[in-house]
Motif scaffolding. Structure first.
Motif, short mmCIF file in Angstrom:
data_model
loop_
_atom_site.label_atom_id
_atom_site.label_comp_id
_atom_site.label_asym_id
_atom_site.label_seq_id
_atom_site.Cartn_x
_atom_site.Cartn_y
_atom_site.Cartn_z
N VAL A 15 -32.76 -39.35 8.40
CA VAL A 15 -32.66 -38.46 7.25
C VAL A 15 -31.22 -38.03 6.95
N PRO A 16 -30.41 -37.60 7.94
CA PRO A 16 -29.03 -37.20 7.61
C PRO A 16 -28.23 -38.34 6.99
N MET A 17 -28.46 -39.55 7.48
CA MET A 17 -27.75 -40.70 6.93
C MET A 17 -28.20 -40.99 5.50
N LEU A 18 -29.50 -40.93 5.25
CA LEU A 18 -30.02 -41.16 3.90
C LEU A 18 -29.51 -40.09 2.94
N ALA A 19 -29.47 -38.84 3.40
CA ALA A 19 -28.96 -37.76 2.56
C ALA A 19 -27.49 -37.97 2.22
N THR A 20 -26.71 -38.47 3.18
CA THR A 20 -25.30 -38.75 2.93
C THR A 20 -25.14 -39.86 1.90
N LEU A 21 -25.95 -40.91 2.04
CA LEU A 21 -25.90 -42.02 1.08
C LEU A 21 -26.29 -41.54 -0.32
N ALA A 22 -27.27 -40.66 -0.38
CA ALA A 22 -27.68 -40.10 -1.67
C ALA A 22 -26.55 -39.26 -2.28
N LEU A 23 -25.85 -38.50 -1.44
CA LEU A 23 -24.74 -37.69 -1.93
C LEU A 23 -23.63 -38.58 -2.47
N LEU A 24 -23.37 -39.70 -1.78
CA LEU A 24 -22.37 -40.65 -2.27
C LEU A 24 -22.77 -41.22 -3.62
N SER A 25 -24.07 -41.51 -3.78
CA SER A 25 -24.57 -42.04 -5.04
C SER A 25 -24.59 -40.98 -6.13
N ALA A 26 -24.59 -39.71 -5.72
CA ALA A 26 -24.67 -38.61 -6.69
C ALA A 26 -23.33 -38.27 -7.32
N ILE A 27 -22.25 -38.92 -6.89
CA ILE A 27 -20.94 -38.56 -7.42
C ILE A 27 -20.89 -38.77 -8.92
N MET A 145 -33.90 -41.93 -2.73
CA MET A 145 -32.53 -41.62 -3.11
C MET A 145 -32.46 -41.14 -4.56
N MET A 146 -33.28 -41.77 -5.42
CA MET A 146 -33.31 -41.35 -6.82
C MET A 146 -33.78 -39.90 -6.94
N ILE A 147 -34.77 -39.53 -6.12
CA ILE A 147 -35.26 -38.15 -6.14
C ILE A 147 -34.15 -37.19 -5.71
N ILE A 148 -33.46 -37.57 -4.61
CA ILE A 148 -32.40 -36.70 -4.09
C ILE A 148 -31.26 -36.59 -5.10
N LEU A 188 -18.07 -39.39 7.92
CA LEU A 188 -17.51 -39.50 9.27
C LEU A 188 -18.55 -39.16 10.33
N THR A 189 -19.49 -38.28 10.01
CA THR A 189 -20.46 -37.80 10.99
C THR A 189 -21.75 -38.61 11.02
N CYS A 190 -22.21 -39.06 9.85
CA CYS A 190 -23.59 -39.56 9.75
C CYS A 190 -23.74 -41.04 9.42
N VAL A 191 -22.68 -41.72 8.99
CA VAL A 191 -22.84 -43.11 8.55
C VAL A 191 -22.11 -44.06 9.48
N PRO A 192 -22.84 -44.79 10.33
CA PRO A 192 -22.22 -45.79 11.19
C PRO A 192 -22.00 -47.09 10.42
N GLU A 193 -21.37 -48.03 11.06
CA GLU A 193 -21.24 -49.36 10.47
C GLU A 193 -22.60 -50.06 10.50
N THR A 194 -23.01 -50.64 9.36
CA THR A 194 -24.34 -51.27 9.27
C THR A 194 -24.27 -52.78 9.08
N LEU A 195 -23.09 -53.32 8.89
CA LEU A 195 -22.96 -54.77 8.70
C LEU A 195 -22.32 -55.38 9.93
N PRO A 196 -23.13 -56.05 10.78
CA PRO A 196 -22.58 -56.65 12.00
C PRO A 196 -21.51 -57.68 11.67
N VAL A 197 -20.60 -57.87 12.60
CA VAL A 197 -19.49 -58.81 12.40
C VAL A 197 -20.01 -60.21 12.10
N GLU A 198 -21.10 -60.61 12.77
CA GLU A 198 -21.61 -61.96 12.57
C GLU A 198 -22.20 -62.20 11.19
#
Length: 399
Positions: A15-27, A145-148, A188-198
């Protein structure tokens, strides 16, 4: 491969990660809707015309488009986290520049920078969800995300209307700068890297061009993308023209405009909530078809109302609410279906989708504003044309 199989073994999105992504989309809605009540005052303060004041919307949209087109493909090579951090940090700088702008020219330049840096967060946020989900799960998360993010156009104009008096339009940009700082801390707090190097593509011009070519040659991807982006044009015709239509033509105050704008934005949240309940029981394609059908119906009704019943303001306000509700049912499904077609190039796919969305958004304001404060017909005309073109694009996705 089924959606379930496709997502098997992938980490979930907490949830914290999804909320952060929604905030980024809300700009985008935050940076647009929050200062909308101050557009007339901005024009007076900087001694410029309403058309020039609306250019601050156009350049912001162009910046959003450019930021996504640049960073989407690069995030397929560099990963997601570093671009997010860089973009959000520069967004803070852009906000300060807007607040201190001494002229309309300087404000337009910093609005472009604000859009450019905000676009990085928008495009990468979508790619992060595509990295970890697919199918019905992806459609549901995009709807959540659209709702948020629909809370942004509800809160932003109300907050802007309340603050425009005591702190002015410059103070609005300081508030946006503070929100950008919160976004940076959340990334910085909630979003890790999601695309593996491979899974990353080589950081080479040829590889990036190849990936973009793969995306652009996918007919169904383009159909869903155009359904969404041209449909956004109808929404933005309403967004850019409504301050003048509601305040000047209808005679409502900036405070009442903010309330009406917020009520209309609630329609997006309601439609998104309904969509999340239905996804899994009804195919996203069918839900999208319903949303597109509603879109076209509203576009026709709005055109007829402005031409044959221009003084019936309550009916036009009802249709504005129906327009935003239709988009709430369309946006999440179209986005999920589009990115589902190009999962191996999610960054590039997200970039093209977002770029087309905001290029259309940049073209629309001058056209919708041709009536100024004397007529709502240009706004309704642009809405109708965009809804018809959006429906045409959806028809191309049929197998």
């Amino acid at each position: 491969m089924s959606a379930t199989a496709a997502t098997a073994g992938k980490p979930s999105i907490p949830v914290p990660m999804l909320a952060t992504l929604a905030l980024l989309s809300a700009i985008a809605p935050l940076a647009i809707d929050m200062y909308l009540p101050g557009l007339p005052a901005l024009g007076d303060d900087l001694h410029t015309s309403p058309a020039a004041a609306q250019l601050t919307l156009t350049t912001f949209m162009l910046g959003l488009a450019a930021g996504q087109l640049l960073m989407g493909p690069l995030s397929d090579s560099l990963g997601r986290r570093r671009p997010l951090i860089l973009g959000t940090a520069l967004l803070i700088v852009a906000g300060i520049g807007c607040a201190l702008a001494p002229s309309i020219g300087v404000l337009i330049a910093f609005r472009f920078m604000q859009g450019l840096t905000g676009g990085i967060g928008v495009v990468v946020a979508r790619a992060v969800i595509a990295d970890r989900t697919s199918g019905d799960r992806s459609a549901k998360l995009f709807s959540i995300m659209m709702i948020i993010t629909s809370a942004a156009p509800v809160v932003a104009p109300l907050l802007g209307g309340a603050l425009i008096g005591p702190i002015g339009w410059r103070g609005i940009f300081y508030v946006l700068t503070g929100l950008a700082l919160v976004m940076l801390l959340a990334v910085l707090t909630c979003v890790p890297e999601t695309l593996p190097v491979e899974r990353r593509h080589p950081f080479e011009a040829g590889s990036i061009a190849h990936n973009m070519g793969v995306v652009l040659r996918n007919r169904r991807y383009l159909g869903y993308t155009l359904t969404f982006s041209i449909g956004f044009g109808a929404m933005f015709a309403y967004i850019s023209a409504s301050p003048f239509v509601i305040q000047d033509l209808m005679g409502f105050s900036p405070g009442v405009f903010s309330i009406l704008f917020a009520v209309n934005a609630i329609g997006i949240g309601i439609a998104g909530t309904v969509n999340t309940r239905l996804v899994g029981r009804v195919r996203p394609q069918r839900l999208l078809a319903v949303g597109v059908g509603m879109f076209v119906t509203v576009g026709i009704a709005m055109m007829l109302t402005t031409v044959f019943a221009p003084g019936v303001h309550w009916l036009l306000l009802v249709l504005m609410f129906c327009l935003t509700s239709s988009f709430g049912l369309t946006a999440g499904n179209a986005t999920a279906l589009a990115l589902g077609e190009v999962r191996d190039n999610a960054g590039s796919g997200s970039a093209v989708l977002g770029t087309l969305q905001f290029v259309v958004g940049a073209i629309v304001p001058p056209l919708a504003g041709l009536g100024g404060s004397t007529s709502a017909v240009p706004m309704a005309t642009v809405v109708l044309v965009c809804t018809l073109l959006s429906a045409g694009a959806f028809l191309t996705t049929r197998r």
